[in-house]
Design a protein around this motif. Structure first.
Motif, PDB file in Angstrom:
ATOM      1  N   GLY A 131       0.719  -1.244   0.082  1.00  0.00           N
ATOM      2  CA  GLY A 131      -0.053   0.091  -0.006  1.00  0.00           C
ATOM      3  C   GLY A 131       0.776   1.339   0.147  1.00  0.00           C
ATOM      4  N   ALA A 132       2.039   1.254  -0.104  1.00  0.00           N
ATOM      5  CA  ALA A 132       2.883   2.452  -0.194  1.00  0.00           C
ATOM      6  C   ALA A 132       2.703   3.177  -1.363  1.00  0.00           C
ATOM      7  CB  ALA A 132       4.447   1.919   0.114  1.00  0.00           C
ATOM      8  N   ASN A 133       2.963   4.716  -1.344  1.00  0.00           N
ATOM      9  CA  ASN A 133       2.877   5.616  -2.703  1.00  0.00           C
ATOM     10  C   ASN A 133       3.956   5.061  -3.703  1.00  0.00           C
ATOM     11  OD1 ASN A 133       0.722   6.751  -1.337  1.00  0.00           O
ATOM     12  ND2 ASN A 133       2.198   7.998  -0.183  1.00  0.00           N
ATOM     13  N   GLY A 134       3.669   4.940  -4.888  1.00  0.00           N
ATOM     14  CA  GLY A 134       4.384   4.964  -6.015  1.00  0.00           C
ATOM     15  C   GLY A 134       3.743   4.432  -6.907  1.00  0.00           C
ATOM     16  N   GLU A 135       4.417   4.385  -8.414  1.00  0.00           N
ATOM     17  CA  GLU A 135       3.845   3.823  -9.452  1.00  0.00           C
ATOM     18  C   GLU A 135       4.019   2.196  -9.722  1.00  0.00           C
ATOM     19  OE1 GLU A 135       4.521   5.485 -13.828  1.00  0.00           O
ATOM     20  OE2 GLU A 135       6.325   4.140 -13.346  1.00  0.00           O
ATOM     21  N   PRO A 136       3.048   1.671  -9.951  1.00  0.00           N
ATOM     22  CA  PRO A 136       3.306  -0.023  -9.799  1.00  0.00           C
ATOM     23  C   PRO A 136       4.324  -0.262 -10.797  1.00  0.00           C
ATOM     24  CG  PRO A 136       0.965   0.733  -9.839  1.00  0.00           C
ATOM     25  CD  PRO A 136       1.829   2.083 -10.032  1.00  0.00           C
ATOM     26  N   ALA A 161      12.615   1.568  -1.484  1.00  0.00           N
ATOM     27  CA  ALA A 161      11.968   2.550  -0.860  1.00  0.00           C
ATOM     28  C   ALA A 161      10.739   2.951  -1.637  1.00  0.00           C
ATOM     29  CB  ALA A 161      12.827   3.796  -1.140  1.00  0.00           C
ATOM     30  N   ASP A 162       9.772   3.537  -1.051  1.00  0.00           N
ATOM     31  CA  ASP A 162       8.514   4.228  -1.573  1.00  0.00           C
ATOM     32  C   ASP A 162       8.922   5.566  -2.421  1.00  0.00           C
ATOM     33  OD1 ASP A 162       8.745   6.454   0.107  1.00  0.00           O
ATOM     34  OD2 ASP A 162       7.380   5.690   1.301  1.00  0.00           O
ATOM     35  N   GLU A 163       7.870   6.056  -2.968  1.00  0.00           N
ATOM     36  CA  GLU A 163       8.008   7.124  -4.130  1.00  0.00           C
ATOM     37  C   GLU A 163       8.394   8.384  -3.348  1.00  0.00           C
ATOM     38  OE1 GLU A 163       4.727   8.358  -6.353  1.00  0.00           O
ATOM     39  OE2 GLU A 163       3.369   9.145  -4.654  1.00  0.00           O
ATOM     40  N   ASP A 164       8.451   8.441  -1.836  1.00  0.00           N
ATOM     41  CA  ASP A 164       8.786   9.691  -1.092  1.00  0.00           C
ATOM     42  C   ASP A 164      10.522   9.430  -0.868  1.00  0.00           C
ATOM     43  OD1 ASP A 164       6.310  11.003  -1.318  1.00  0.00           O
ATOM     44  OD2 ASP A 164       5.640   9.748   0.313  1.00  0.00           O
ATOM     45  N   GLY A 165      11.015   8.179  -1.339  1.00  0.00           N
ATOM     46  CA  GLY A 165      12.266   8.157  -0.907  1.00  0.00           C
ATOM     47  C   GLY A 165      12.781   7.534   0.542  1.00  0.00           C
ATOM     48  N   LEU A 166      11.699   6.960   1.132  1.00  0.00           N
ATOM     49  CA  LEU A 166      11.691   6.322   2.372  1.00  0.00           C
ATOM     50  C   LEU A 166      11.310   4.931   2.493  1.00  0.00           C
ATOM     51  CD1 LEU A 166       9.985   9.324   4.452  1.00  0.00           C
ATOM     52  CD2 LEU A 166      12.579   8.640   4.346  1.00  0.00           C
ATOM     53  N   TYR A 167      12.355   4.182   3.350  1.00  0.00           N
ATOM     54  CA  TYR A 167      11.750   2.698   3.601  1.00  0.00           C
ATOM     55  C   TYR A 167      11.008   2.638   4.672  1.00  0.00           C
ATOM     56  CZ  TYR A 167      15.775   1.328   0.382  1.00  0.00           C
ATOM     57  OH  TYR A 167      16.583   1.012  -0.461  1.00  0.00           O
ATOM     58  N   ASP A 168      10.383   1.547   4.843  1.00  0.00           N
ATOM     59  CA  ASP A 168       9.249   1.557   5.894  1.00  0.00           C
ATOM     60  C   ASP A 168       9.834   1.754   7.388  1.00  0.00           C
ATOM     61  OD1 ASP A 168      10.464  -0.902   6.037  1.00  0.00           O
ATOM     62  OD2 ASP A 168       8.712  -2.113   5.850  1.00  0.00           O
ATOM     63  N   VAL A 169      11.184   1.031   7.739  1.00  0.00           N
ATOM     64  CA  VAL A 169      11.602   1.560   8.800  1.00  0.00           C
ATOM     65  C   VAL A 169      12.001   2.844   9.273  1.00  0.00           C
ATOM     66  CG1 VAL A 169      12.637  -0.914   9.158  1.00  0.00           C
ATOM     67  CG2 VAL A 169      13.790   0.968   8.025  1.00  0.00           C
ATOM     68  N   VAL A 176       4.790  -2.021   7.748  1.00  0.00           N
ATOM     69  CA  VAL A 176       5.483  -2.986   6.784  1.00  0.00           C
ATOM     70  C   VAL A 176       5.201  -2.891   5.497  1.00  0.00           C
ATOM     71  CG1 VAL A 176       6.332  -5.661   6.479  1.00  0.00           C
ATOM     72  CG2 VAL A 176       5.740  -4.620   8.808  1.00  0.00           C
ATOM     73  N   ALA A 177       5.987  -2.293   4.684  1.00  0.00           N
ATOM     74  CA  ALA A 177       5.563  -1.941   3.436  1.00  0.00           C
ATOM     75  C   ALA A 177       6.887  -2.020   2.307  1.00  0.00           C
ATOM     76  CB  ALA A 177       5.109  -0.348   3.149  1.00  0.00           C
ATOM     77  N   PRO A 197      11.172   2.048  -8.913  1.00  0.00           N
ATOM     78  CA  PRO A 197      12.475   2.478  -8.163  1.00  0.00           C
ATOM     79  C   PRO A 197      12.435   4.208  -8.418  1.00  0.00           C
ATOM     80  CG  PRO A 197      13.199   0.499  -8.801  1.00  0.00           C
ATOM     81  CD  PRO A 197      11.940   0.927  -9.807  1.00  0.00           C
ATOM     82  N   THR A 198      12.576   4.867  -7.607  1.00  0.00           N
ATOM     83  CA  THR A 198      13.020   6.323  -7.604  1.00  0.00           C
ATOM     84  C   THR A 198      14.156   6.570  -6.790  1.00  0.00           C
ATOM     85  OG1 THR A 198      11.498   6.911  -5.806  1.00  0.00           O
ATOM     86  CG2 THR A 198      10.689   6.977  -7.799  1.00  0.00           C
ATOM     87  N   PRO A 199      14.996   7.641  -7.278  1.00  0.00           N
ATOM     88  CA  PRO A 199      15.907   8.142  -6.429  1.00  0.00           C
ATOM     89  C   PRO A 199      15.707   8.740  -5.031  1.00  0.00           C
ATOM     90  CG  PRO A 199      16.073   9.173  -8.673  1.00  0.00           C
ATOM     91  CD  PRO A 199      14.516   8.750  -8.381  1.00  0.00           C
ATOM     92  N   TYR A 200      16.701   8.543  -4.106  1.00  0.00           N
ATOM     93  CA  TYR A 200      16.366   8.960  -2.813  1.00  0.00           C
ATOM     94  C   TYR A 200      17.688   9.341  -2.327  1.00  0.00           C
ATOM     95  CZ  TYR A 200      17.489   4.168  -1.154  1.00  0.00           C
ATOM     96  OH  TYR A 200      18.386   3.155  -0.699  1.00  0.00           O
ATOM     97  N   PRO A 201      17.691  10.049  -1.267  1.00  0.00           N
ATOM     98  CA  PRO A 201      19.010  10.233  -0.233  1.00  0.00           C
ATOM     99  C   PRO A 201      19.209   9.383   0.803  1.00  0.00           C
ATOM    100  CG  PRO A 201      17.264  11.842   0.625  1.00  0.00           C
ATOM    101  CD  PRO A 201      16.862  11.062  -0.697  1.00  0.00           C
ATOM    102  N   ILE A 202      20.421   9.052   0.952  1.00  0.00           N
ATOM    103  CA  ILE A 202      20.594   8.123   2.272  1.00  0.00           C
ATOM    104  C   ILE A 202      20.414   8.956   3.316  1.00  0.00           C
ATOM    105  CG2 ILE A 202      22.314   6.678   1.119  1.00  0.00           C
ATOM    106  CD1 ILE A 202      24.511   8.024   2.561  1.00  0.00           C
ATOM    107  N   PRO A 203      19.913   8.610   4.588  1.00  0.00           N
ATOM    108  CA  PRO A 203      19.955   9.641   5.868  1.00  0.00           C
ATOM    109  C   PRO A 203      21.232  10.504   5.870  1.00  0.00           C
ATOM    110  CG  PRO A 203      19.073   6.995   6.356  1.00  0.00           C
ATOM    111  CD  PRO A 203      19.766   7.199   4.897  1.00  0.00           C
TER     112      PRO A 203
END
Length: 307
Positions: A131-136, A161-169, A176-177, A197-203
């Protein structure tokens, strides 16, 4: 050797060499020969670094403060030491050393800090996005050994990661996503739904992020989807696939990109029929194929062993 190291007097060099040799000898009584080798090599390289750059006491104190900060921010949900290892390329180099290149086998790459044990199981064709946000994205492929034999019942862990660049944790709740596991069928085939997949920054709000900023480096990772494949008698494979055309492929901050792992994610217009008949309404989606070849535990195929 730096110019500064070259100007050190003979007397000073003797002092420094004497200390190094004393430290190396201190490990001579180690009962474990591998531990002795590692510790003596570590000491040799660390001393060489200090002497090469003529490290100041202030700089060494700053380094200790940095490592202390890395430890303080690390907990059971965030592993800053893995991030540090990743951005220094040490994780990738360790992967290279421990996964010798074998012609025909899928290449390994970094594990990353966001894998979590106990992912939910999905059936073939299931949706790992939770159910996470993103393109199937429809992901399909096969798992075979080096001799071309399909590997049935291979366990595939996938996470992203989801489309916002974040993993569930990273959300700080119990969601859990975008992570799951599934098994290949009797023909070694697999397929499932995930997210493009989309680009994202590491923490980068911690000490590692500050180091990247101070050195003019980006915290961005190239778009990718994680895989871990396990099957009896075969070498565990930890890898990703990357999105062809991503501008970050040459600038991945953890040096995880390998050309063989760059795959074409084919964009599908809204209304395009899906492989399993799933109704996505007016949503666009993508599809990618990733055929995986896993090496045997000893790195040799059955055909090679028989030759």
């Amino acid at each position: 050797m730096t110019d500064a190291a070259r100007t050190v007097s003979a007397e000073q060099t003797l002092v420094e060499e004497t200390l190094l040799n004393n430290v190396l000898r201190s490990f001579e009584r180690a009962e474990d020969p591998r531990l002795k080798q590692i510790m003596q090599s570590l000491v040799s390289h660390a001393h060489q670094f200090v002497r090469d750059v003529r490290l100041t006491e202030t700089e060494w104190q700053k380094a200790i403060e940095f490592l202390t900060a890395v430890g303080h921010i690390t907990d059971d949900r965030r592993q800053e030491f893995i991030l540090l290892s990743d951005v220094l390329g040490v994780s990738s180099q360790t992967i290279n050393v421990n996964n010798a290149a074998i012609p025909g086998a899928t290449e390994a790459t970094v594990f990353g800090p966001f894998f979590v044990d106990g992912s939910p199981e999905i059936e073939l064709g299931g949706d790992m996005s939770g159910g996470a946000n993103g393109e199937p994205c429809w992901v399909e492929g096969t798992i075979k050994d080096l001799d071309g034999n399909p590997v049935p019942a291979a366990r595939i862990e996938v996470w992203e990661a989801d489309e916002d660049g974040l993993y569930d944790v990273q959300y700080g709740d119990d969601r859990v996503a975008c992570r799951a596991h599934l098994y290949t069928d009797e023909n070694g085939e697999y397929h499932f739904w995930g997210l493009t997949p989309t680009p994202y920054p590491i923490p980068h709000d911690g000490p590692v992020g500050k180091m990247l900023e101070a050195t003019g480096r980006s915290p961005m990772r190239a778009s990718h989807l994680h895989f871990m494949v396990t099957a009896p008698g075969l070498r565990t494979l930890v890898t990703h696939i990357f999105v062809d055309g991503d501008d970050l492929l040459k600038h991945d901050t953890v040096f995880g990109v390998k050309q063989s792992l760059v795959k074409l994610f084919e964009m599908q217009a809204p209304g395009t029929a899906t492989p399993d008949g799933r109704d996505l309404g007016d949503a666009a989606w993508s599809r990618v194929r990733f055929d995986i070849v896993v090496a045997p535990e000893q790195g040799r195929s059955a055909a090679t062993q028989a030759a």
